[in-house]
Scaffold this motif. Structure first.
Motif, short mmCIF file in Angstrom:
data_model
loop_
_atom_site.label_atom_id
_atom_site.label_comp_id
_atom_site.label_asym_id
_atom_site.label_seq_id
_atom_site.Cartn_x
_atom_site.Cartn_y
_atom_site.Cartn_z
N TRP A 38 27.21 36.57 38.06
CA TRP A 38 27.81 37.80 37.30
C TRP A 38 28.25 36.71 36.03
O TRP A 38 28.93 35.87 36.05
CB TRP A 38 28.94 37.99 37.91
CG TRP A 38 28.74 38.88 39.05
CD1 TRP A 38 28.95 38.41 40.41
CD2 TRP A 38 27.99 40.10 39.20
NE1 TRP A 38 28.34 39.45 41.25
CE2 TRP A 38 27.97 40.60 40.53
CE3 TRP A 38 27.72 41.29 38.22
CZ2 TRP A 38 27.25 41.83 40.95
CZ3 TRP A 38 27.18 42.23 38.55
CH2 TRP A 38 27.08 42.56 39.83
N LEU A 39 27.61 37.29 34.98
CA LEU A 39 27.77 36.99 33.79
C LEU A 39 28.70 37.82 32.76
O LEU A 39 28.39 39.26 32.78
CB LEU A 39 26.73 36.57 32.84
CG LEU A 39 25.85 35.57 33.42
CD1 LEU A 39 24.40 35.22 32.66
CD2 LEU A 39 26.22 34.24 33.61
N LEU A 46 31.13 34.49 35.02
CA LEU A 46 32.54 34.95 35.51
C LEU A 46 32.82 34.55 36.96
O LEU A 46 32.04 34.44 37.76
CB LEU A 46 32.36 36.72 35.77
CG LEU A 46 32.11 37.44 34.58
CD1 LEU A 46 31.69 38.81 34.41
CD2 LEU A 46 33.37 37.17 33.55
N PRO A 47 34.17 34.10 36.98
CA PRO A 47 34.58 33.68 38.27
C PRO A 47 34.60 34.79 39.55
O PRO A 47 34.76 36.04 39.16
CB PRO A 47 36.25 33.10 38.07
CG PRO A 47 36.51 34.24 36.74
CD PRO A 47 35.21 34.47 36.08
N VAL A 48 34.46 34.31 40.56
CA VAL A 48 34.59 35.30 41.68
C VAL A 48 35.46 34.69 42.81
O VAL A 48 35.65 33.81 42.66
CB VAL A 48 32.99 35.36 42.44
CG1 VAL A 48 31.97 35.90 41.50
CG2 VAL A 48 32.62 33.99 42.66
N ALA A 61 32.98 40.78 44.18
CA ALA A 61 33.41 39.52 44.28
C ALA A 61 33.88 39.12 42.93
O ALA A 61 34.77 37.97 42.74
CB ALA A 61 32.28 38.51 44.78
N VAL A 62 33.46 39.80 41.90
CA VAL A 62 34.08 39.40 40.47
C VAL A 62 35.64 39.68 40.22
O VAL A 62 36.15 40.90 40.84
CB VAL A 62 33.22 40.41 39.49
CG1 VAL A 62 33.85 40.01 37.90
CG2 VAL A 62 31.88 40.01 39.47
N VAL A 63 36.26 38.65 39.86
CA VAL A 63 37.74 38.81 39.81
C VAL A 63 38.09 39.92 38.72
O VAL A 63 37.57 39.87 37.56
CB VAL A 63 38.28 37.46 39.61
CG1 VAL A 63 40.02 37.42 39.17
CG2 VAL A 63 38.22 36.32 40.28
N GLN A 64 38.91 41.13 39.21
CA GLN A 64 39.14 41.97 38.22
C GLN A 64 40.67 41.96 37.85
O GLN A 64 41.15 42.92 37.25
CB GLN A 64 38.68 43.41 38.93
CG GLN A 64 37.43 43.35 39.18
CD GLN A 64 36.35 43.50 37.91
OE1 GLN A 64 36.91 43.80 36.77
NE2 GLN A 64 35.11 43.32 38.02
N SER A 65 41.41 41.13 38.36
CA SER A 65 42.73 41.11 38.26
C SER A 65 43.50 39.92 38.21
O SER A 65 42.78 39.01 38.41
CB SER A 65 43.64 42.01 39.42
OG SER A 65 43.69 41.37 40.69
N GLY A 66 44.61 39.76 37.34
CA GLY A 66 45.24 38.61 37.28
C GLY A 66 45.50 38.21 35.86
O GLY A 66 45.18 39.22 34.90
N SER A 67 46.10 37.36 35.52
CA SER A 67 46.29 36.99 34.02
C SER A 67 45.22 36.08 33.23
O SER A 67 44.87 35.21 33.89
CB SER A 67 47.92 36.26 33.91
OG SER A 67 48.65 37.22 34.25
N PRO A 68 44.76 36.50 32.21
CA PRO A 68 43.76 35.71 31.27
C PRO A 68 44.26 34.43 31.35
O PRO A 68 45.48 33.93 31.04
CB PRO A 68 43.46 36.12 30.45
CG PRO A 68 44.03 37.67 30.49
CD PRO A 68 45.27 37.62 31.12
N SER A 69 43.41 33.26 31.60
CA SER A 69 43.77 31.91 31.35
C SER A 69 43.94 31.43 29.78
O SER A 69 43.47 32.51 28.80
CB SER A 69 42.94 31.05 32.05
OG SER A 69 41.63 30.89 31.27
N ALA A 70 44.27 30.19 29.48
CA ALA A 70 44.28 29.88 27.86
C ALA A 70 42.90 29.93 27.37
O ALA A 70 42.78 30.13 26.11
CB ALA A 70 44.87 28.54 28.06
N ALA A 71 41.71 29.81 28.09
CA ALA A 71 40.64 29.87 27.54
C ALA A 71 39.99 31.23 27.17
O ALA A 71 39.00 31.45 26.82
CB ALA A 71 39.57 29.04 28.67
N GLY A 72 40.82 32.24 27.89
CA GLY A 72 40.42 33.66 27.69
C GLY A 72 39.52 34.33 28.66
O GLY A 72 39.07 35.34 28.48
#
Length: 242
Positions: A38-39, A46-48, A61-72
């Motif tokens: 997934w891109l 995109l992380p899974v 499998a694509v992470v849809q929740s959480g807080s964005p990291s410093a890299a966005g």
């Protein structure tokens, strides 16, 4: 986001995404390890999640929740904790509890036995067994680090168990190495040891004789005396069966 099939798989129509439950054709070559299925819209992987029942090509499998990291980008989800790791951690804690029990039984028995003529060295075996279980439980617990950090309650119980064992163990060793001294006086109790030696022991424990009278000459002991003992004071203690 968009689906990014491996280059060894057939091309897919623009905008196509695998539906939930879709599986690739078994005749297709396996995807390369860690292939980014997934891109993002700008072409970034995109992380899974790491879920055994959701393959990496599944849109779930694509992470849809959480807080964005410093890299966005969205952070990777932590791998799930296996049941084996959790069970191994519980077994380690149970083993530690058994070790605490064995150590305390040995230490308390050594303290009590140290006050008798037999001494308490034999009971230190329980302390050694308990210490061995401590080491085994620690090694087993360290092997379960994949289960995440320990719960505060578990840490507190382990710390309390170690503290109690250290305190009781020190008391046991002191009792065994330096048993309480029994005064050599009238009314003191004695027992025979191996050979012809005799030793003063607490009257509350097992004993065979009692000093009923102190004299300067053994001939002055009453007829009931089976024999006598020379005390530290130089007096003669007349012993009777007790």
């Amino acid at each position: 986001m968009r689906f990014n099939p491996p280059t060894s798989w057939p091309d897919v129509p623009a905008g196509w995404m695998p539906p939930v439950g879709w599986m690739p054709n078994p005749s297709w070559p396996p995807a390369p390890a860690a292939w980014p299925f997934w891109l993002s819209d700008d072409g970034q992987p995109l992380p899974v999640t790491f879920a055994p029942d959701v393959p990496a090509w599944d849109p779930r499998a694509v992470v849809q929740s959480g807080s964005p990291s410093a890299a966005g980008t969205w952070p990777l989800a932590a791998p799930p904790v296996s049941d084996d790791a959790l069970h191994a951690r519980r077994r380690a804690l149970v083993m530690f509890g058994i070790g605490v029990a064995a150590f305390l039984v040995g230490a308390v028995s050594a303290i009590l036995a140290g006050r008798s003529s037999s001494g308490g060295w034999i009971w230190t075996g329980g302390m050694i067994v308990g210490a061995g279980l401590f080491v085994r439980s620690l090694v087993q617990y360290r092997a379960t680090r994949t289960a995440g950090p320990a719960k505060p309650r578990s840490v507190a119980l382990v710390a309390l168990g170690l503290l109690v064992c250290v305190g009781t163990g020190v008391g046991a060793l002191v009792s065994v190495v330096n048993p309480p001294q029994v005064p050599h006086e009238a009314g003191s109790c004695w027992t025979t040891l191996k050979g012809d030696s005799i030793q003063a022991v607490p009257c509350s424990g097992n004993h065979q004789y009692k000093v009923t009278q102190l004299v300067d000459d053994q001939a002055a002991c009453p007829d009931a005396s089976v024999f006598y003992v020379t005390l530290d004071s130089g007096k003669i203690g007349c012993l009777v069966d007790d």
